[in-house]
Each structure stands twice: as C-alpha cells, then as structure tokens.
Design a protein around this motif. Structure first.
Motif, PDB file in Angstrom:
ATOM      1  N   ASN A   9       0.888  -1.209  -0.125  1.00 26.41           N
ATOM      2  CA  ASN A   9       0.255  -0.059  -0.038  1.00 26.41           C
ATOM      3  C   ASN A   9       1.066   1.174   0.065  1.00 26.41           C
ATOM      4  O   ASN A   9       2.165   1.127   0.301  1.00 26.41           O
ATOM      5  CB  ASN A   9      -0.978  -0.108   1.327  1.00 26.41           C
ATOM      6  CG  ASN A   9      -0.200   0.214   2.585  1.00 26.41           C
ATOM      7  OD1 ASN A   9       0.409   1.288   2.812  1.00 26.41           O
ATOM      8  ND2 ASN A   9      -0.349  -0.755   3.457  1.00 26.41           N
ATOM      9  N   PRO A  33      -3.210  -4.508  -3.287  1.00 24.65           N
ATOM     10  CA  PRO A  33      -3.166  -3.648  -2.393  1.00 24.65           C
ATOM     11  C   PRO A  33      -3.567  -4.621  -1.204  1.00 24.65           C
ATOM     12  O   PRO A  33      -4.312  -5.526  -1.017  1.00 24.65           O
ATOM     13  CB  PRO A  33      -4.599  -2.645  -2.741  1.00 24.65           C
ATOM     14  CG  PRO A  33      -5.413  -3.502  -3.816  1.00 24.65           C
ATOM     15  CD  PRO A  33      -4.322  -4.279  -4.551  1.00 24.65           C
ATOM     16  N   ASP A  35      -4.429  -3.605   2.557  1.00 22.30           N
ATOM     17  CA  ASP A  35      -5.035  -2.910   3.532  1.00 22.30           C
ATOM     18  C   ASP A  35      -4.701  -3.401   5.027  1.00 22.30           C
ATOM     19  O   ASP A  35      -5.246  -4.366   5.363  1.00 22.30           O
ATOM     20  CB  ASP A  35      -6.520  -2.705   3.363  1.00 22.30           C
ATOM     21  CG  ASP A  35      -7.090  -1.569   4.051  1.00 22.30           C
ATOM     22  OD1 ASP A  35      -6.700  -1.365   5.227  1.00 22.30           O
ATOM     23  OD2 ASP A  35      -8.071  -0.955   3.569  1.00 22.30           O
ATOM     24  N   ASP A 214      -1.562   8.937  -2.050  1.00 23.72           N
ATOM     25  CA  ASP A 214      -2.351   8.681  -0.681  1.00 23.72           C
ATOM     26  C   ASP A 214      -1.793   9.261   0.523  1.00 23.72           C
ATOM     27  O   ASP A 214      -2.511   9.757   1.453  1.00 23.72           O
ATOM     28  CB  ASP A 214      -2.317   7.060  -0.757  1.00 23.72           C
ATOM     29  CG  ASP A 214      -3.016   5.944  -1.588  1.00 23.72           C
ATOM     30  OD1 ASP A 214      -3.049   5.087  -1.913  1.00 23.72           O
ATOM     31  OD2 ASP A 214      -4.014   6.954  -2.057  1.00 23.72           O
TER      32      ASP A 214
END
Lengths: 220, 229
Positions: A9, A33, A35, A214
């Motif tokens: 990420n 990804p 998380d 991000d």
C-alpha cells in the motif's frame, strides 16, 4: 519474463520505494493492495508469501520475498537496471550498502519512522496517548539522525555518498516524505537536505507524485 | 594483496561477525583495538577512518568503510570468496539480502535491545533498569526467534540454504551476546538450537577465538543472568 507482483500500500515508506524503483525502470508489475487496518497482511495467503506480515511483499512467479531493500537489490540485478541505481564497481557499491545498512535503525526506526509513530501512528491511528516527553525524545533522535545524514552521507556529494542517484536515495527519500505528509519539513533550516530532497523528487517524476497521492492526502 | 586494517572490539557483535568472515576466508588483516570503554572511538585517528565513530570499520588502502554488513559484502566481492557466502544468483542472493535487511530492526533490535539496556546501561553504567525498554526488546526478540524457528532455519540448514552464508555470521553473533547473560535462544526452539550448533561447528576454532573477549568480559564484569521465557 512474467510480471512482478507487488503486495503493498502507498502509506508504507518501503512499499513506495519498491514501487518507485519498478516505475522508474519500466519494470512490468501488478499491484496487489494490502489494507493493513483491514488485516489484509494477516491473512493465511499473505502470510504464506510473507511470514512477517509486513508490507511490502514481492512475488516473482514462485519466488517470494520480503524486505524492500532486498526486493530492490533483486530487481536491479534481474532487470539489469542502469548502473547508477546500484553500481557494480565494488567500492561504489560498498558506499551504497553502507547507507542501506545504516538506514534501518537510524533513518527509519530511531529517526523518521520513530518520529512518525510518535506524531501520527500512536495518537491518530492506534489512539494511544503520547506524552510530550515521548514526542520530544523522538524529535531529538530525528534531528540527530538528520545531522548525521547531512554531515556524512551528503558530505560533498549531490546524492547519498555519490554524485549519481541510487537506491539509497529512494529509500531515504520515502522516510522523509512520510513526515512531509504530516507537515514536518526535514529540509527546513537544512538547505543541503532541502536541495537533495528536490533533486531526488524531480529525478523520480511523474512517478513520485503518483505514489505519493495517498500519503499526501493526510495533509488535507 | 595487502592487509585490511580492521578497527573494532570483539565485545561487539558485528565486529565478531566481520572477524569471523575474514578468518574463515583467510583474508589478511591488521586488528586495531578501539576500546569503547575508554572512548577511543572519539580519537582523531579513528575519526579519520569513521567520522561516525562506530565499530566495526575498515581501511583498505585509502578506502574507508563502516557498517559490518557492508564491510562483509565488500570483502566477499573483493576477495571473490566461495559463492555460498554471498551467492551471485539473483534469487539466492535475495534470500540472503532478505535476512541481512531484516536483521537490523529484528534480530539486532531485539537482542541488542535487551543486552544494551540490561548490561551496558544498567550493570555497567549503573543507570536504573529501564523495564519498559527491556520488555519491548524482549518482545522483539521473541518475534525474531519465532521467525527464525518457523521460517529462516525451518527448512534450511543455514539462512541462505544448504551452506553457511554471511547472514549466519551476523545472526549468530547477536545470539552469542545473549549467551553471556544466560539467554539461550535455542532453549525452546529446536530448529534455532540445531542451526546455532551447526554454525559454531562450521566455524570451529575461529568461533572460539572470536568469542574469548566477550566471554572474559562477562566473567570479569560479572554479568547478571537475564530472565527470558
């Protein structure tokens, strides 16, 4: 050659470093990804490819790997990336390896990441109270690290221990961008570091902006 | 080839690892003792070799280098040591690099964290025991040892595979430091125990020699045993 699978990420400093290296060298990869707040790094399938449960993890066909520096060293060799990234000449390489060894405890644990944990991870994410003393201690360690970084690794060179950019710079840069994301400018009052930061950032564009959307959203 | 100038103190874990590598590969070196207890790392001569003032450090002609792992990577390349120490194959090398990078915050973070707080700060420098720091370091050490047991040396004789590599040297020297305070990393972990015995057997007389200083230091300073698990 098949694609590299990067499990990561973009909130993770080392994950951004690996992704930047892949992008700037046009190495084909697939981004998976992970998380962490959702626990993606604790699933059985993830732990099979990375038993430490940390991000990033890299899978190349049947071969899986953890530790971002090891990944980048592997990619540099496998894809014969331009020599400046991880020079073959043994003394030039030793200078980069010297930084990479120092990086983990100094730039990261006892430096930038330690400070980020005190300022953000503990209070904002883990909701753990942090005393003023703890923040101050982390800040002092961070400043001391920057002193050493500047006076040794940037002494007389445009990049870490060299006048050409290497994987050392990518790793260091991402530790500092983590703090930039929460309003701490390591280059403030340190023109050498400010210049180095800008130099590295420009060398990595447009990929730098891509991987930082991000983490920089924390600034809002 | 001329000798490497090696600056260090064998009470230091990475210094032992560097010496073990040089001895095992017959790399000629001149040992320069830097007595950390006497603050010799701040002396001008040594500062010229390593402005950061840390050991180990080497000087190879006009080339100075610090950081134990970087030193050993350099020597392996310069002396073309047998491939198993630091393999050329990308995947095999990556397996060793995976450990070498993980080592700093995990094996060393845990083991040196315990030793530094319990022995250096408390027993030697007479500071009050920092129980929080010791507890945190022991937690890191437990996690590190579990990963050794269940991953690094689970299906492998050595960290890099079937033969000894540079990763084993750095790992084992962190654990032998703990031996001096009664922490036996192999006590509850059969794979770790087998690996540690295998490494010391492989290194033979060099292993014994490299550990004389820390063993004598532990005896004369009367290191107290530290509970763990």
């Amino acid at each position: 050659m098949g694609k590299i699978n990067l499990h990561a990420n973009r909130f993770s400093q080392p994950a951004r470093s690996v992704e930047l290296f892949l992008k700037v060298n046009n190495i084909p990869y697939e981004f998976h990804p992970i998380d962490v707040p959702k626990g993606d790094n604790r699933t059985e399938s993830f732990l099979k490819i990375n038993p430490t449960g940390t991000v990033p993890a890299l899978v190349d066909d049947e071969f899986s790997l953890f530790e971002s520096v090891a990944m980048i060293q592997y990619l540099a060799k496998k894809y014969s990336t331009p020599d400046h990234w991880y020079p073959k000449e043994i003394r030039a390489r030793a200078r980069i390896n010297e930084y990479l060894a120092w990086h983990h405890f100094n730039t990261r644990t006892n430096g930038a990441t330690g400070y980020f944990i005190a300022l953000f991870i503990k209070p904002r994410y883990l909701k753990i109270e942090v005393s003023d003393e703890e923040v101050q201690e982390a800040k002092e360690k961070f400043e001391k690290m920057l002193d050493a970084f500047e006076s040794y690794y940037l002494k007389g060179t445009e990049f870490i221990s060299s006048n050409t950019m290497s994987i050392a710079d990518i790793m260091a840069l991402n530790e500092l961008t983590q703090l930039v994301a929460i309003g701490i400018e390591p280059g403030k009052d340190r023109p050498k570091i400010a210049d180095w930061y800008e130099r590295c950032k420009q060398a990595l564009q447009p990929h730098f902006d891509d991987v930082h959307t991000d983490i920089f959203s924390l600034r809002k | 080839m001329s000798s490497i100038d090696f600056y260090g103190h064998l009470a230091s874990q990475p210094c032992r690892a560097v010496q073990l590598f040089m001895k095992a590969n017959n790399i000629p070196f001149n040992f320069h003792l830097i007595d950390l207890t006497k603050g010799e790392q701040t002396k001008e001569d040594f500062q010229k070799v390593n402005p950061m003032g840390k050991v180990p450090a080497i000087k190879d002609g006009d080339f100075c280098l610090a950081e134990g792992i970087a030193i050993v990577q350099y020597l392996a390349a310069k002396y073309s040591t047998p491939d198993h120490w630091y393999p050329k194959d990308a995947a095999a090398k990556a397996r060793v690099n995976e450990y070498l990078n993980w080592h700093h915050s995990n094996t060393r973070g845990g083991a040196t964290g315990v030793f530094f707080n319990a022995v250096i700060l408390h027993q030697i420098r007479k500071q009050p025991r920092n129980e929080a720091a010791i507890k945190e370091a022991k937690g890191k050490l437990t996690v590190a040892l579990d990963l050794f047991e269940n991953y690094f040396v689970k299906d492998r004789l050595f960290i890099g595979g079937s033969e000894i590599c540079i990763a084993d040297l750095f790992a084992v020297c962190e654990f032998t430091q703990l031996d001096q305070i009664g922490i036996d990393v192999g006590k509850n972990r059969a794979n770790v125990k087998a690996w540690k015995d295998r490494v010391s057997a492989q290194l033979g007389a060099h292993f014994v020699e490299a550990h004389e200083v820390i063993i004598n230091f532990a005896k004369s300073a009367n290191f107290a045993p530290e509970p763990f698990e």
